[in-house]
Motif scaffolding. Sequence first.
Motif, PDB file in Angstrom:
ATOM      1  N   SER A  95       0.849  -1.348  -0.118  1.00 36.41           N
ATOM      2  CA  SER A  95      -0.350  -0.254  -0.093  1.00 36.41           C
ATOM      3  C   SER A  95       0.847   1.348   0.517  1.00 36.41           C
ATOM      4  O   SER A  95       0.588   2.453   0.433  1.00 36.41           O
ATOM      5  N   VAL A  96       2.386   1.118  -0.075  1.00 37.43           N
ATOM      6  CA  VAL A  96       2.969   2.289  -0.040  1.00 37.43           C
ATOM      7  C   VAL A  96       3.071   3.681  -0.919  1.00 37.43           C
ATOM      8  O   VAL A  96       2.653   4.465  -0.504  1.00 37.43           O
ATOM      9  N   ILE A 155      -2.626  -9.505   1.701  1.00 38.24           N
ATOM     10  CA  ILE A 155      -4.167  -9.468   0.921  1.00 38.24           C
ATOM     11  C   ILE A 155      -4.289  -8.192   1.886  1.00 38.24           C
ATOM     12  O   ILE A 155      -5.043  -7.307   1.524  1.00 38.24           O
ATOM     13  N   ALA A 156      -3.977  -8.003   3.127  1.00 37.56           N
ATOM     14  CA  ALA A 156      -4.337  -6.819   4.013  1.00 37.56           C
ATOM     15  C   ALA A 156      -3.993  -5.690   3.337  1.00 37.56           C
ATOM     16  O   ALA A 156      -4.619  -4.209   2.948  1.00 37.56           O
ATOM     17  N   THR A 157      -2.185  -5.507   3.418  1.00 37.31           N
ATOM     18  CA  THR A 157      -1.659  -4.144   2.201  1.00 37.31           C
ATOM     19  C   THR A 157      -2.316  -3.534   0.812  1.00 37.31           C
ATOM     20  O   THR A 157      -3.011  -3.335   0.333  1.00 37.31           O
ATOM     21  N   MET A 173      -3.966  -0.504  -0.342  1.00 37.02           N
ATOM     22  CA  MET A 173      -3.558  -0.424  -1.531  1.00 37.02           C
ATOM     23  C   MET A 173      -4.358   0.886  -2.758  1.00 37.02           C
ATOM     24  O   MET A 173      -4.958   1.513  -3.060  1.00 37.02           O
ATOM     25  N   VAL A 174      -5.454  -0.137  -3.151  1.00 41.38           N
ATOM     26  CA  VAL A 174      -6.992  -0.171  -3.283  1.00 41.38           C
ATOM     27  C   VAL A 174      -7.351   1.196  -2.911  1.00 41.38           C
ATOM     28  O   VAL A 174      -7.628   1.995  -3.728  1.00 41.38           O
ATOM     29  N   ASP A 231       2.647   5.632  -8.933  1.00 42.95           N
ATOM     30  CA  ASP A 231       1.868   4.502  -8.493  1.00 42.95           C
ATOM     31  C   ASP A 231       3.592   3.732  -9.023  1.00 42.95           C
ATOM     32  O   ASP A 231       3.819   3.598 -10.112  1.00 42.95           O
ATOM     33  N   GLY A 232       3.092   2.554  -8.696  1.00 44.52           N
ATOM     34  CA  GLY A 232       4.207   1.015  -8.696  1.00 44.52           C
ATOM     35  C   GLY A 232       5.442   1.261  -8.163  1.00 44.52           C
ATOM     36  O   GLY A 232       6.168   0.688  -8.337  1.00 44.52           O
TER      37      GLY A 232
END
Lengths: 496, 344
Positions: B87-88, B141-143, B147-148, B270-271
């Motif tokens: 998610s960073v 999964i959590a991150t 992220m989304v 992004d990325g």
Amino acid sequence: MSSSLILRAEAIDKSYPGVHALDHVDFDLYEGEVHALLGENGAGKSTFMKILSGSLPKDSGRIFLRGQEVDIVGPYHARELGIGMVYQELSVIPGLSVAENIFLGRLPKRKPLGTVDWSEAMSQAKRILDDLGVDVDPRERVGNLSMGEQQLTEIAKALSMKAQILLLDEPSSALSDEERERLFSIMRGLQERGVAIIYVSHRLVEVPQIGQRVTVLRDGAKVGTLPVDQADEATLIRMMVGRELREKFPKDEIQRGKEILRIQGLTVRGVLNNLNLNLYEGEILGIFGVLGAGRTDFARALFGVDPIDSGEVFLNGRKINISCPSDAIELGLGYLTEDRKDGLILRLTIPANITLASLKRISRLGFLNQGEERATAEKYVKELDIHTPKLDQKVEFLSGGNQQKVALAKWLCSRAKVLIFDEPTRGIDVGAKIEVFRLMNDLAKQGVGIIMLSSELPEVLAMADRILVMAGGSFTAEYARGQASQEDLMRDAVVK
Amino acid sequence: MAKNPSEPRVSALGRVGAWVATPQLRVRLGIRAVLVFAVLLFIYYVSTAPRFFSVTNATNLGARTAPDIILAVGQTMVIIQAGIDLSVGAVLAFSGSLASVAYCYWGLPVWPAMLLGLAAGALLGFINGLIITKGRIPDFIATLGMMVTARGVALILTGGLPVPSHLTAITLKAYLPQEIIWLGSGDILGFPTGALIALLIVAAGWVILMHTGFGRALFAVGGNREAARVSGINVDRTKIMTYTLMGLLAALAGLVLVGRMNSANALMGDGTELQSIAAVVIGGTNLFGGEGGVIGSLLGALIMGILRNVLNLHNMQDFAQRVVMGLLIIGVVLFDQLRRRYGA
């Protein structure tokens, strides 16, 4: 015996670093025979089975199948030779169907695309299961089956590969009485078809029910082979444990002090039943039990690793509440895990491991005092005589005995007053064992109370001031030092 | 049971060892040869890149890689405790956007606005940690969810427009303040501020990992979670703190990035989550935890940054650059694997 010899093993020898696991063991097996293999933990039964099933190479010795010498190079090769193994820990895949498990990697294919021929797979599986007399739907997910049915699925898998020799490693340990009966009747059916079975078990009572002959191993060597009618329980126990105490147990007499720990009614539903014990300063309390007796479950429950359902714990007469290991450590408990790897961070250095349970004490405002850390580690390396080329060695590169000493140093560093040793000498050589026993003595002299959980009869008898016997999650007997024989303990430890 | 004295007792392992000895040596030599070749190639491209050794380029390079380095430091800690944070990039965008929106549209003073951005990043990291430990959801999964989600919240916050912008319904109160621009584009005695901040973060990361109880706990949890717990380490608290710190660093990277671009938007960074993971892995930190350090990650981020910079100077088009960067990641880790396996 009228039937023909199917397997003969001659002078099978296997050593691990520091352990002579199998010492020139001879063994033979006839067509249609069930040959029981007995021995204490670490006697070499599993090693022997693994060599026969090709998952371990032997150091020396010869194996003959129907008179012809074979060199079993791997599990696949063993299967081709008609040797099927059912492991103690099940190796079925719970998410797949019974048929898929039976034909894992060998599902029948349909031409031309090579897609799986499901109807053929199901009908073949059905035939094998019917042959075994097992009433299980081949379409059923294995995860939905009982332990016994899963075990039978494994046996079906071995038989589907046309196994003529079946190796069963403690198949009954997880089965209910009813399931065990069914397993036995299936084994009898296989016998009639000429399948030979080597059967490893801890349950002595089963031997005359199912076996024709029994072989006992002790410390990697064969003690003897008997027909079952000569093998009553007392004889077998004597053969299994009747070693002279060649190893030294340097036990000192220590005056025990006041009560340090009292446990009342410790219960973990379905695992531990209403356990009571008390422990005194300077005392080594031995808890003996065979595999699955609940020794480790007890240690984990006491130390706050696993939650308990009920029970009270008193430390120095004060009721305490342990809900996680850090609580236990704060209160002065220490726990040497059965598998050293569960207690050590192998990739960290010796000092980092030794101070791991005392991080708060060697930190100032969160910063590690690395000078103090090194000095502390240096002190314990010297005191415990930990052999290492350098202080900053990663623990993974130490020998088993030295790893065990690092694990022990961690609890000395945390200033534990009650120490739980779970199988303190598992997998370490005789020299290191004696050193660990000496350290236990020294600790006891300093007033530390020690709970020593062990499945090694001689060490419990020699080192403990008092012995509790554990079976099926309960304490079944208590003996003062010198009051019990090996046979007594074994009898109390066997689940009736 | 007589032993046959004439039979040499060679263990099976010994025989296997003898059998692979020669090919193994060959592989080892091969690995070294390819490595030397790669380094030479790298040096060649760097030295022939037009204007690589100019002050402008060095400053530009430092400013550009600063956010990557900051993220890589946090990601190193996360990965050492055997986690991963996808998610960073999104947290970076959200925090950077929030601080900018707070200043430009809501009229918050500059320091409270920046603090708000940092606090928001830390909060999202804290939530990550909470979901992972208390909800027992895998880190990945959590991150991924965060992220989304964070990207979505950032888009809502900015209306999908750059900040500051005149196109919004809300009246623009101010353009971005000098303080934020200074973070990304300014300098201290000629050194780009962002790069200095990044180096400061690397130093702090090194101190935390090597000289604090918390850092030790990270290695312990990543090396053997159960053993760490039995040794009295509060695994959940350690993980939550790590993800919180990661969130805070992502927010800081966000501010630096906003300062460099003189504008914030919800899609920035992004990325970068994957880039930061790549930098950590290239730097030699074990992706499965328990081993590693921030100095390696700094080098990893720098290698990627320099390569991108050099390819730019050589006028390689962006699409092809992606291919090169991808191959770099695989190549470096593959080498590391081979090196470990064959002891080269």
